[in-house]
Every structure is written in structure tokens, then in C-alpha cells.
Design an enzyme around this catalytic site. Structure first.
Site, PDB file in Angstrom:
ATOM      1  N   ASP A  16       6.011   4.536   8.277  1.00  0.00           N
ATOM      2  CA  ASP A  16       5.565   5.064   6.994  1.00  0.00           C
ATOM      3  C   ASP A  16       4.332   5.933   7.239  1.00  0.00           C
ATOM      4  O   ASP A  16       3.947   6.177   8.385  1.00  0.00           O
ATOM      5  CB  ASP A  16       5.285   3.928   6.007  1.00  0.00           C
ATOM      6  CG  ASP A  16       4.197   2.968   6.473  1.00  0.00           C
ATOM      7  OD1 ASP A  16       3.434   3.312   7.402  1.00  0.00           O
ATOM      8  OD2 ASP A  16       4.122   1.859   5.906  1.00  0.00           O
ATOM      9  N   ALA A  17       3.679   6.372   6.196  1.00  0.00           N
ATOM     10  CA  ALA A  17       2.527   7.264   6.320  1.00  0.00           C
ATOM     11  C   ALA A  17       1.361   6.616   7.067  1.00  0.00           C
ATOM     12  O   ALA A  17       0.518   7.315   7.617  1.00  0.00           O
ATOM     13  CB  ALA A  17       2.065   7.712   4.935  1.00  0.00           C
TER      14      ALA A  17
END
Length: 139
Positions: A16-17
Site C-alpha cells: 500500500d502507500a
């Protein structure tokens, strides 16, 4: 009981980020590990489809997340066949960061697979050669 172990590197696409492996990616990594466990026995899932018109499908999956995997980690997935039925099987898969195999794991997956006819999705018994292959993973 026979165990199959395989390592995978965590790439940016898996995260994810925040650089943590996205929860659903564990399912994809586990699928690859199961595929390679079968391949290590001398067959492939495409053989089951091509020769018998049958396929494995996930019937149930339960994941227990314990510690995050992160970008550039190498994860070792250990796959064990724990139950074998006429048309289904159950596997246990452990996720450990390489270099920390003796420590707490990153997660576990309890997965049940069914054997189905590809043409209509109905349950089908494993063909005898495949029962023998799977039985070898338990013995």
C-alpha cells in the site's frame, strides 16, 4: 508430513502507500506457493485441467495477520497439506520473513480447496493419479 517452502520478494506492487503488504496480496502469494508445491511433485494445475477438465477452487480461506511484511522483504511460505478428502483438501500456510524463521511469523492461512469440473463448476473426485500426488504431500 511433507512441507514445501518457497521464497518470494515483496515488490512495490504488493504494498500500500505505506510500504506495507496489502492484505489481499497474501492470498496471491499463497496461491503461488500452492502452485509451486504441486509443481514440486512433478505436476502442474494446468495438467489437471488439460487432462481431466478439472480445477482447484478456493472454498474457504481464513487469514491470521501477525506482523506486517514490507517492501523488499523476502517472505518464506511453508505449505502443508493437513486433510485430504475425495474431492477437497485443506492446507496450512505459514508466512515468515526470511532471516526470522525462528521468530514470530507474519501470518497464517488456513485454506480449503475443492476439485471441480471446469465445464460446470460441480464438485468432482480427484483422479487417482492426483489423489496419489496429494497423498504424497501428507505422508
Amino acid at each position: 508430513m511433507v512441507e514445501h517452502k518457497i521464497d518470494f520478494r515483496i515488490y512495490y506492487e504488493d504494498t500500500d502507500a505505506g510500504g506495507v503488504v496489502y492484505h489481499a496480496r497474501y492470498l496471491g502469494l499463497a496461491e503461488r506457493a500452492r502452485t509451486e508445491a504441486i509443481r514440486a511433485q512433478g505436476r502442474s494445475a494446468s495438467d489437471l485441467l488439460g487432462e481431466y477438465g478439472l480445477a482447484f477452487v478456493v472454498r474457504h480461506a481464513a487469514i491470521d495477520y501477525r506482523a506486517p511484511l514490507r517492501l523488499d522483504d523476502v517472505v518464506r511460505i511453508t505449505t502443508r497439506l493437513t486433510e485430504l478428502g475425495a474431492a477437497s483438501c485443506r492446507l496450512w500456510q505459514d508466512f515468515h520473513r526470511v532471516g526470522n524463521e525462528g521468530g514470530p511469523g507474519c501470518g497464517t492461512l488456513d485454506v480449503r480447496l475443492a476439485c471441480v469440473r471446469a465445464a460446470d463448476g460441480r464438485a468432482a473426485r480427484f483422479p487417482p493419479p492426483w489423489r496419489d500426488l496429494l497423498r504424497a504431500l501428507v505422508a
